[in-house]
Design a protein around this motif. Structure first.
Motif, PDB file in Angstrom:
ATOM      1  N   VAL A 178      28.042   4.828 -45.747  1.00 28.93           N
ATOM      2  CA  VAL A 178      27.563   3.456 -45.812  1.00 28.93           C
ATOM      3  C   VAL A 178      28.566   2.563 -45.096  1.00 28.93           C
ATOM      4  O   VAL A 178      29.770   2.666 -45.327  1.00 28.93           O
ATOM      5  N   GLN A 179      28.069   1.715 -44.252  1.00 30.17           N
ATOM      6  CA  GLN A 179      28.920   0.701 -43.629  1.00 30.17           C
ATOM      7  C   GLN A 179      28.659  -0.654 -44.287  1.00 30.17           C
ATOM      8  O   GLN A 179      27.503  -1.010 -44.551  1.00 30.17           O
ATOM      9  N   SER A 213      24.599  -0.927 -44.716  1.00 32.85           N
ATOM     10  CA  SER A 213      23.764  -0.162 -43.795  1.00 32.85           C
ATOM     11  C   SER A 213      22.720   0.700 -44.513  1.00 32.85           C
ATOM     12  O   SER A 213      21.854   1.282 -43.866  1.00 32.85           O
ATOM     13  N   ARG A 214      22.857   0.768 -45.840  1.00 31.05           N
ATOM     14  CA  ARG A 214      21.894   1.511 -46.640  1.00 31.05           C
ATOM     15  C   ARG A 214      21.394   0.618 -47.769  1.00 31.05           C
ATOM     16  O   ARG A 214      21.984  -0.426 -48.065  1.00 31.05           O
TER      17      ARG A 214
END
Length: 120
Positions: A2-3, A25-26
Motif C-alpha cells: 500500500v502506498q 493506493s488500496r
C-alpha cells in the motif's frame, strides 16, 4: 503493498487552518486503523489523531490537539484527512500518515510526510 501519499502541508500564520490529506493506493476499508503522527527534529514521533475501525469506529486525539484538529475519512476516495484549525507555532513539524491493513496486504504503512509550518 500500500502506498500512502500525504498532501496539504505548507506555511500558515498562527490561528490559521490547513487540511492534510492522505491518499491510499488500496481500499481503506481493509484498514483497521488510520493515523496521523507528527515528529519534530530530535524527538519521538507523536500520535496526533487516529480512526480505529472494528465493531464501532473510535476517534482519538492527542491532548495537545483536542478541540483544534479533526480526523475524518472518505472511503470512496480511499483518503483520510486531518483538518487543523487554530494552528500554533508549536504545531510546526512534519506530519505522517500511517495505516494498518489486514488481509492479503496486511502490514503497517507510512507516507513520506508533509511539512507544516506555522508562523507567529
Amino acid at each position: 503493498q500500500v502506498q500512502l501519499v500525504e498532501s496539504g502541508g505548507g506555511l500558515v500564520q498562527a490561528g490559521g487552518s490547513l487540511r492534510l490529506s492522505c491518499a491510499a493506493s488500496r481500499s481503506i476499508l481493509s484498514s483497521t486503523a488510520m493515523n496521523w503522527y507528527r515528529q519534530a527534529p530530535g524527538k519521538q514521533r507523536e500520535l496526533v489523531a487516529s480512526i480505529r475501525s472494528g465493531g464501532t469506529t473510535n476517534y482519538n486525539y492527542a491532548d495537545s490537539v483536542k478541540g483544534r484538529f479533526t480526523i475524518s475519512r472518505d472511503n470512496a476516495k480511499n483518503t483520510v484527512y486531518l483538518q487543523m484549525n487554530s494552528l500554533k507555532p508549536e504545531d510546526t513539524v512534519v506530519y505522517y500518515c500511517n495505516a494498518a491493513f489486514i488481509g492479503v496486504i496486511a502490514g503497517d504503512y507510512w507516507g513520506q510526510g508533509t511539512q507544516v509550518t506555522v508562523s507567529s
